[in-house]
Scaffold this motif. Sequence first.
Motif, PDB file in Angstrom:
ATOM      1  N   SER A 131      -3.684  32.457  15.859  1.00 35.75           N
ATOM      2  CA  SER A 131      -2.980  32.004  14.495  1.00 35.75           C
ATOM      3  C   SER A 131      -1.668  33.138  13.923  1.00 35.75           C
ATOM      4  O   SER A 131       0.102  32.822  13.138  1.00 35.75           O
ATOM      5  N   TYR A 132      -1.595  33.814  14.489  1.00 36.85           N
ATOM      6  CA  TYR A 132      -0.586  34.925  15.012  1.00 36.85           C
ATOM      7  C   TYR A 132       0.228  34.886  15.441  1.00 36.85           C
ATOM      8  O   TYR A 132       1.758  35.229  14.679  1.00 36.85           O
ATOM      9  N   ASP A 133       0.759  34.816  16.563  1.00 36.19           N
ATOM     10  CA  ASP A 133       1.565  33.765  17.370  1.00 36.19           C
ATOM     11  C   ASP A 133       2.250  33.107  17.435  1.00 36.19           C
ATOM     12  O   ASP A 133       3.760  32.567  17.350  1.00 36.19           O
TER      13      ASP A 133
ATOM     14  N   PHE B 109       1.453  31.825  11.589  1.00 35.48           N
ATOM     15  CA  PHE B 109       0.965  31.084  10.771  1.00 35.48           C
ATOM     16  C   PHE B 109       0.415  32.719   9.468  1.00 35.48           C
ATOM     17  O   PHE B 109       0.036  33.601   9.940  1.00 35.48           O
ATOM     18  N   SER B 110       0.665  32.385   7.739  1.00 34.33           N
ATOM     19  CA  SER B 110       0.273  33.916   7.610  1.00 34.33           C
ATOM     20  C   SER B 110      -1.288  34.476   7.466  1.00 34.33           C
ATOM     21  O   SER B 110      -1.447  35.078   7.160  1.00 34.33           O
TER      22      SER B 110
ATOM     23  N   TYR C 107      -3.587  24.025   9.325  1.00 30.23           N
ATOM     24  CA  TYR C 107      -2.813  23.079   8.943  1.00 30.23           C
ATOM     25  C   TYR C 107      -3.818  21.686  10.621  1.00 30.23           C
ATOM     26  O   TYR C 107      -2.881  21.070  10.489  1.00 30.23           O
ATOM     27  N   PHE C 108      -3.931  23.365  11.287  1.00 27.45           N
ATOM     28  CA  PHE C 108      -4.743  22.393  12.995  1.00 27.45           C
ATOM     29  C   PHE C 108      -5.596  21.082  12.286  1.00 27.45           C
ATOM     30  O   PHE C 108      -5.511  20.164  13.322  1.00 27.45           O
ATOM     31  N   LYS C 109      -6.974  21.119  11.252  1.00 28.72           N
ATOM     32  CA  LYS C 109      -7.686  19.930  11.107  1.00 28.72           C
ATOM     33  C   LYS C 109      -7.071  19.210  10.053  1.00 28.72           C
ATOM     34  O   LYS C 109      -7.652  18.036  10.336  1.00 28.72           O
ATOM     35  N   GLN C 110      -6.109  19.387   9.562  1.00 31.40           N
ATOM     36  CA  GLN C 110      -4.857  18.843   9.083  1.00 31.40           C
ATOM     37  C   GLN C 110      -4.731  17.227   9.391  1.00 31.40           C
ATOM     38  O   GLN C 110      -4.288  15.872   9.374  1.00 31.40           O
TER      39      GLN C 110
END
Length: 293
Positions: free
Chosen positions: A264-266, A269-270, A278-281
């Motif tokens: 998520s950092y790479d 994403f906040s 976001y990924f599940k969406q």
Amino acid sequence: MENEIINIDIASLYDLPGFDVLPGKFLVFNNYSEPINKFNIHKNIYVKINALLSLCCVKGLIKIQLGNKIYSITENTFMILYADRMFQVLEVSDDIKIEIMFIKDGVFDLGDNSKVIGMRTILSKSQIVELPPKQMKEIVSIFKTIRRVIRDKSNVFTPQIVRAYLNIMFYGLCSHLLNKEHQNKDAPHKEVVFKKFISDLETNYRRERNIKFYADKACLTPKYFSSLIYKQTGQHPSDWIKNYTIAKAKEMLMSGKLSIQQISYDLNFSSQSHFSFYFKQHTGFTPKEYQKI
């Protein structure tokens, strides 16, 4: 018969049932209007014909290979192949209905005025084009009329009449192609913009998921940039950005080299929860669930 090469001299077809012929100049045929009209088209053969081939597909499918490209010729598709152009027949459907013309050089003449320069350019190369149903119906009607004219043995002007109908057909075809060419005149520009977009996306997907960023890189407004990408690919830039980001996220999740928090950092994403949302969406799975698939 696989990989067999067949060289067709149209003179060898003159006496076959169902062919209407102007000897040395022209043949016209279809495989469906009369019970006698049988013309087997075998697949996995290479074909070369010593005349221009003009083909209308009324129903069904023929799949051919020209050079390195494969084309599906389906209902309302018109094909022109120039003499001695070799092609391979890959597939023929059982319900195929086609109209075929074999035309020798000099049978029809489009004239020499300036308006036909573009037409000559178009007809200087082979064409496979899908036509509007109304125009295809008109072309099939011309095929039918030409057959009727040839069968009228009392008409001393048959070659001239056939030539006139061929001119009508090819004028109409060229008009369609010229209009299509005009509508797609910005196609090279679209392709350049799209290639740059993909290059920029590969470089910046970790930091930028905003369309304006990529539009600015292309020196275009976001609205115009989006319209060009959509016309070129059928997808909006936002879809490309989303799909590319998700694809990279999946690669990193499956590699197991980074934790979900590190991913998520790479991907800028906040927070981990923002990335998981976001990924599940877009996939229907949480990152942790995806890793277990």
